[in-house]
Design an enzyme around this catalytic site. Structure first.
Site, PDB file in Angstrom:
ATOM      1  N   ARG A  55       0.804  -0.969   0.179  1.00 21.10           N
ATOM      2  CA  ARG A  55      -0.172  -0.217  -0.027  1.00 21.10           C
ATOM      3  C   ARG A  55       0.785   1.196  -0.229  1.00 21.10           C
ATOM      4  O   ARG A  55       0.108   2.486  -0.907  1.00 21.10           O
ATOM      5  CB  ARG A  55      -1.161  -0.344   0.932  1.00 21.10           C
ATOM      6  N   LYS A 106      -2.718   6.437   1.652  1.00 19.62           N
ATOM      7  CA  LYS A 106      -2.181   6.947   3.051  1.00 19.62           C
ATOM      8  C   LYS A 106      -1.612   7.927   2.967  1.00 19.62           C
ATOM      9  O   LYS A 106      -0.624   7.427   3.320  1.00 19.62           O
ATOM     10  CB  LYS A 106      -1.980   5.356   3.787  1.00 19.62           C
ATOM     11  N   GLU A 123     -16.368   6.196   3.599  1.00 19.80           N
ATOM     12  CA  GLU A 123     -16.050   5.495   4.992  1.00 19.80           C
ATOM     13  C   GLU A 123     -15.892   6.851   6.094  1.00 19.80           C
ATOM     14  O   GLU A 123     -16.308   7.834   5.978  1.00 19.80           O
ATOM     15  CB  GLU A 123     -14.640   5.772   4.569  1.00 19.80           C
TER      16      GLU A 123
HETATM   17  C1  PLP Z   1      -5.746   3.861   7.692  1.00 20.14           C
HETATM   18  C2  PLP Z   1      -6.881   3.677   7.245  1.00 20.14           C
HETATM   19  C3  PLP Z   1      -7.954   2.649   7.349  1.00 20.14           C
HETATM   20  C4  PLP Z   1      -7.674   1.914   8.162  1.00 20.14           C
HETATM   21  O1  PLP Z   1      -7.229   0.678   7.162  1.00 20.14           O
HETATM   22  P1  PLP Z   1      -6.644  -0.327   7.749  1.00 20.14           P
HETATM   23  O2  PLP Z   1      -5.319  -0.973   7.579  1.00 20.14           O
HETATM   24  O3  PLP Z   1      -6.831  -1.397   8.281  1.00 20.14           O
HETATM   25  O4  PLP Z   1      -5.487   0.096   9.302  1.00 20.14           O
HETATM   26  C5  PLP Z   1      -8.745   3.066   7.177  1.00 20.14           C
HETATM   27  N1  PLP Z   1      -9.281   4.163   6.703  1.00 20.14           N
HETATM   28  C6  PLP Z   1      -8.818   5.233   6.251  1.00 20.14           C
HETATM   29  C7  PLP Z   1      -8.278   7.148   5.776  1.00 20.14           C
HETATM   30  C8  PLP Z   1      -7.167   5.111   6.187  1.00 20.14           C
HETATM   31  O5  PLP Z   1      -5.899   6.220   6.431  1.00 20.14           O
END
Ligand code: PLP
Length: 341
Positions: free
Chosen positions: A82, A184, A220
């Site tokens: 990722r 991210k 989300e």
């Molecule tokens: C990090 C993150 C998540 C959760 O991802 P995981 O890999 O399960 O920790 C969900 N939404 C956003 C916007 C994120 O930055």
């Protein structure tokens, strides 16, 4: 190895300096060999790309002690992958995925005294990140970068028991249709801060963001993906190009299908249909799943049948199974558990 004298059960989620961190620098088109350091300060030029134009991406994962006493992390290869995607989207050089996993492994091993004991509920949070480090004033990608990994021990997420969240439908957008919602990047969090401060001021735990184009579909929250459960026990999760692909959510979907025999649908979820669901949860590394008890859409209150006191039955099964896999109580799928020592 002797553990640090820390009151694991009462730790919060804050930064605590540990002994070692990993650093690698990118210069003249190549990453150096990298290594551990005790220096927790980053010294960069006042005009560094990250400071001017927010060229930075990050990851988050945890190390913890399993039932049989091993220190492990959960699917770090997916964090590595990722981060490759995040870096590419922001025109940053890729830190190779195998080196990412090695850097995480080295950093956790060096800080093993901070990995909380099994059963404490606490974990060692791992934060890999990368930023443009040389001076950039005309808008363009930096030429030099730093990749770092630090760790910090964090307390149990559900301290004092599970408490379902109250969330609101946000009037702010998190991500544009062809923007950066799927990576991210620190910038996604910078612009969510006003929305979350405002949500807290108004008594809500989190924001439910809708798709920015039509404002009809569920995306989300600021840092966690949604899982819904229908009244006939189908697990439903929103599908969208602007959602961050949560590793926890992807793992829970596999658990739902392969371990619990549940039907799973990854599809567009309309705000209109949310009141039909039996359960709702937020998934991410921090909590695995936080149950949602109530969703407020501009005065209209939607109460999930699972209520405000506990996780819904399907959410609970998903939570228990995935945490069982992580802690070594339930057999994990091939490659999910990365043993540090
Ligand atoms: C990090 C993150 C998540 C959760 O991802 P995981 O890999 O399960 O920790 C969900 N939404 C956003 C916007 C994120 O930055």
């Amino acid at each position: 190895m002797e553990k640090k004298n820390i009151d694991w059960e009462n730790l919060g989620f804050g930064y605590i300096k540990t002994d070692y961190r990993y650093v690698s620098d990118y210069k003249n088109g190549a990453w150096d060999e990298g290594g551990l350091t005790e220096d927790d300060n980053v010294v960069i030029n006042e005009c560094a790309g990250v400071l001017q134009y927010a060229q930075t991406v990050f990851e988050g994962l945890k190390a913890y002690t399993t039932e049989d006493g091993r220190i492990v992390t959960f699917r770090p290869d997916l964090n590595a992958e990722r981060m490759v995607q995040s870096a590419e989207r922001l025109e940053m050089p890729v830190f190779p995925a195998d080196r990412f996993v090695d850097a995480v492994t080295q950093t956790v091993k060096a800080n093993a005294a901070y990995v909380p004991p099994y059963g404490s509920g606490a974990t060692l949070y791992i934060r890999p990140y990368m930023f443009g480090s040389n001076p950039v004033i005309g808008v363009k990608p930096a030429d030099e970068y730093q990749f770092r990994v630090f760790t910090t021990p964090v307390g149990p997420y559900f301290k004092g028991g599970v408490k379902p969240l109250t969330i609101r439908v946000s009037d702010f957008d998190r991500a544009a249709p062809h923007g950066t919602g799927h990576i991210k990047a620190g910038l996604n969090y910078a612009m969510s801060l006003h929305a979350i401060v405002d949500a807290h001021k108004n008594g809500y735990d989190e924001n439910m963001y809708l798709d920015a184009a039509t404002r009809k579909k569920v995306e989300e929250t600021g840092g966690a993906n949604f899982l819904f459960v229908t009244k006939d026990n189908t697990v439903v999760t929103p599908k969208s190009n602007s959602i961050l692909p949560s590793i926890t959510r992807r793992s829970l979907i596999h658990v739902a299908e392969a371990y619990l025999g549940l039907k799973v649908e990854e599809r567009e979820v309309y705000l209109d249909e949310v009141e039909e669901f039996a359960e709702c949860g937020l998934c991410g590394t921090a909590a695995v799943i936080s149950p949602v008890g109530k969703i407020v859409d501009h005065g209209k209150e939607i109460f999930l049948p699972s209520g405000m006191n506990e996780m819904g039955p399907v959410t609970k099964k998903l939570y228990d199974t995935l945490t069982g896999i992580q802690m070594g109580r339930i057999e994990a799928p091939e490659g999910w558990i990365h043993v540090i020592e």
